[in-house]
Design an enzyme around this catalytic site. Structure first.
Site, PDB file in Angstrom:
ATOM      1  N   GLY A 292       0.821  -1.202   0.000  1.00 28.00           N
ATOM      2  CA  GLY A 292       0.000   0.000   0.000  1.00 28.00           C
ATOM      3  C   GLY A 292       0.857   1.254   0.000  1.00 28.00           C
ATOM      4  O   GLY A 292       2.013   1.243   0.412  1.00 28.00           O
ATOM      5  N   SER A 293       0.281   2.360  -0.441  1.00 24.29           N
ATOM      6  CA  SER A 293       0.967   3.648  -0.400  1.00 24.29           C
ATOM      7  C   SER A 293       0.695   4.325   0.942  1.00 24.29           C
ATOM      8  O   SER A 293      -0.130   3.874   1.731  1.00 24.29           O
ATOM      9  CB  SER A 293       0.490   4.529  -1.553  1.00 24.29           C
ATOM     10  OG  SER A 293       0.892   3.986  -2.789  1.00 24.29           O
ATOM     11  N   GLY A 294       1.403   5.409   1.185  1.00 22.94           N
ATOM     12  CA  GLY A 294       1.215   6.145   2.435  1.00 22.94           C
ATOM     13  C   GLY A 294       2.312   5.902   3.447  1.00 22.94           C
ATOM     14  O   GLY A 294       2.222   6.351   4.590  1.00 22.94           O
ATOM     15  N   HIS A 295       3.347   5.169   3.023  1.00 18.33           N
ATOM     16  CA  HIS A 295       4.436   4.807   3.945  1.00 18.33           C
ATOM     17  C   HIS A 295       5.751   5.503   3.614  1.00 18.33           C
ATOM     18  O   HIS A 295       6.798   5.129   4.128  1.00 18.33           O
ATOM     19  CB  HIS A 295       4.683   3.299   3.903  1.00 18.33           C
ATOM     20  CG  HIS A 295       3.509   2.468   4.276  1.00 18.33           C
ATOM     21  ND1 HIS A 295       2.877   2.586   5.482  1.00 18.33           N
ATOM     22  CD2 HIS A 295       2.844   1.500   3.594  1.00 18.33           C
ATOM     23  CE1 HIS A 295       1.874   1.705   5.539  1.00 18.33           C
ATOM     24  NE2 HIS A 295       1.833   1.057   4.408  1.00 18.33           N
TER      25      HIS A 295
ATOM     26  N   HIS B 277      -0.421   1.235   9.862  1.00 16.53           N
ATOM     27  CA  HIS B 277      -1.632   1.573   9.111  1.00 16.53           C
ATOM     28  C   HIS B 277      -2.632   2.274  10.015  1.00 16.53           C
ATOM     29  O   HIS B 277      -3.825   2.282   9.740  1.00 16.53           O
ATOM     30  CB  HIS B 277      -2.288   0.320   8.536  1.00 16.53           C
ATOM     31  CG  HIS B 277      -1.403  -0.422   7.598  1.00 16.53           C
ATOM     32  ND1 HIS B 277      -0.631  -1.478   8.000  1.00 16.53           N
ATOM     33  CD2 HIS B 277      -1.143  -0.241   6.281  1.00 16.53           C
ATOM     34  CE1 HIS B 277       0.053  -1.933   6.948  1.00 16.53           C
ATOM     35  NE2 HIS B 277      -0.245  -1.196   5.913  1.00 16.53           N
TER      36      HIS B 277
ATOM     37  N   ASP C 216      -1.471  -8.567   0.369  1.00 14.99           N
ATOM     38  CA  ASP C 216      -0.183  -8.518  -0.326  1.00 14.99           C
ATOM     39  C   ASP C 216       0.314  -9.929  -0.631  1.00 14.99           C
ATOM     40  O   ASP C 216       0.749 -10.223  -1.741  1.00 14.99           O
ATOM     41  CB  ASP C 216       0.865  -7.784   0.522  1.00 14.99           C
ATOM     42  CG  ASP C 216       0.629  -6.284   0.595  1.00 14.99           C
ATOM     43  OD1 ASP C 216      -0.036  -5.732  -0.306  1.00 14.99           O
ATOM     44  OD2 ASP C 216       1.101  -5.657   1.569  1.00 14.99           O
TER      45      ASP C 216
END
Lengths: 334, 334
Positions: free
Chosen positions: B52-55, B217, B108
């Protein structure tokens, strides 16, 4: 707001202890607030900066090859004392003089000036350059009364590189002033910040508001306005900067998108995307960019845009290698 | 909570656009979610990750020499689709196979496994290693059911370095599993995080509380507890990690103090200070440390401590040079 700390009064001391443990290539004499590279400058001018703590990676994260020889650390958001600045100057001077870089805050300027005078009385060559890149208070504020904010990173990088290349003290001072003249910054945020030991933020906004013209001490900016979309924010920041900086078609620029400590990198790159488009439309080429947290304010959710007009010399200095705890580049930053 | 965005639905796409504009040494085919180095791997296994993005800086900030050849980007905190993973594998394979590194999240794992199977059907050698360094849910959770969190940085760094040195696919898989087995992480936070498009954080705590065992998250952790002083927090994290990892006197360790995006670096170094003291008392030497934001969660105010037991091989790989947009080291990280 809560924080992860021990005794808040010990926050800066404990941070320094942790930093020195993590980075044994740095040194500190006893319990002083002066941190130096363990590799003394040889045959060249030494570069020193300092100011309040709470801005990491600034300033101590940039001690090392191609940037600072020493940093003087104040308390959180407070100027370091004269004696510490003098100690830093004495420690890193190897007979070639010391270049002091600082931001335009009255306490810092006063203390660095006094220390510089005392060092000169001891026969040490010292010059000082005060950064004034912030347009946060508006372009009607006289240039010499503007604050130094994240555009300072570009001064640090260029002056550090030039010092390593053997530039004289007079040349370094002129370079710092030239880079400062070619650099403007404006910042926005969604909140203030909370100092260690305090439970209240310096200011807080309602949902859907933003503060325009913030610095990096959690001060309020010029105006509280409705939060608009990122592209509109960036257009406005770039426009205000450009009215003052007057970039022309064919100019080359450096861009810094600086997060103030609590801004996701996702937002910083969305800002960069728009800056790149706007400058492209103006016919200005971005030759070097820095997107990340370079000069923070204790987890403040905000960011600033810095634009700098480049010439061959300053571009080369920005791309010059550097190796410090929190900024390393091998040949180009891209 | 407000955010600096345009349309939240476009946040990931616009971030990628900004990232590619800022880092022209990276490439992306059209509007795909696969980002690669513009220097293809030659004569060696390619290393791919994603999630996922945002990391950020994870994952795309680590594409480049000595780390990743390609990254597959999902939506914010969401797994990338099978087709994108397959595209990444096909793009970077040069006949020497592809090593997939990922964290233990069911979406994932499922999507990467399916893509790996499809790639194998096409005759591409693919191996996969799933990181499980998180002790957040407690050491009573079976190792293969633990999440992958910021300890993954150590897997990325070692496997990337070994791939560059020409290790085989089988060797890289074993190395990833070995580093994973030698690594444990635990995190705490003072709040959750707010996803783009949402106005509510994933959770929020009262003043004076902390959440123990958080991931990245914005999930709640294992327990909500009174906020205590930093040294006490660190002692507890290190103690829980060590009960599982069983460091012995004379062991050598790597330490990561990872900020989740809204934690001042000042706090991270105060944490490191304590970790260094505790390990010194145990007779464990810290040979390499990483203090900063390596794997974030959209501005969450929290941090994690990662400890890894080193051997000569893994220590050398961690110190090996790397050059990526957000992690560059020339010979040693110190």
């Amino acid at each position: 707001m809560s924080r992860f700390l021990n005794d808040p009064d010990n926050a800066v001391t404990e941070t320094l202890e942790g930093f020195l443990l993590a980075h044994p290539e740095l040194e500190r004499r006893g319990t002083s607030r002066v941190v130096t590279s363990s590799t003394p400058p040889t045959g060249r001018v030494a570069v020193v900066t300092g100011g309040g703590s709470g801005h990491k990676p600034a300033f101590i994260g940039y001690i090392g090859d191609g940037m600072f020889d020493a940093v003087v650390c104040g308390d959180v958001f407070a100027s370091p004392p004269v004696g510490s600045v003098l100690e830093a100057i004495r420690t890193v001077n190897t007979g070639h003089g010391v270049m002091l870089l600082l931001g335009n805050y009255s306490g810092d300027v006063m203390n660095f000036e006094m220390a510089a005078d005392m060092a000169r009385d001891e026969g040490i060559d010292v010059e000082m350059a005060v950064a004034t890149d912030d347009l946060g208070a508006g372009s009607n504020v006289r240039p010499d009364q503007r604050r130094g904010v994240s555009g300072q990173f570009l001064i640090w990088k260029t002056v550090g590189a030039a010092a390593r290349q053997g530039a004289s003290l007079a040349e370094l001072k002129q370079l710092a002033l030239d880079v400062n003249s070619a650099t403007r910054t404006m910042g926005v945020s969604l909140n203030g910040c909370t100092l260690p030991g305090s439970t209240k933020p310096t200011f807080s906004l309602d949902e859907g508001q933003m503060e325009v013209g913030v610095g990096h001490h959690g001060e309020r900016g010029r105006s509280t306005e409705p939060l608009v979309q990122m592209d509109e924010i960036v257009d406005r920041l770039v426009d205000e900067i450009d009215q003052d900086l007057q970039l022309r078609e064919g100019d080359r620029a450096a861009v810094v998108i600086n997060g103030l400590g609590g801004t996701p990198m996702l937002e910083l790159y969305i800002a960069y995307r728009r800056v790149a488009k706007v400058l492209q439309e103006k016919g200005v080429s971005i030759e070097v960019n820095f997107v990340g947290e370079y000069f923070t304010a204790l987890g403040m959710h905000g960011f600033s845009v810095t634009l700098m007009r480049l010439n061959d010399r300053t571009l080369g200095l920005l791309k010059d290698p550097a190796r410090t705890p929190h900024f390393t580049q091998t040949s180009t930053p891209n």
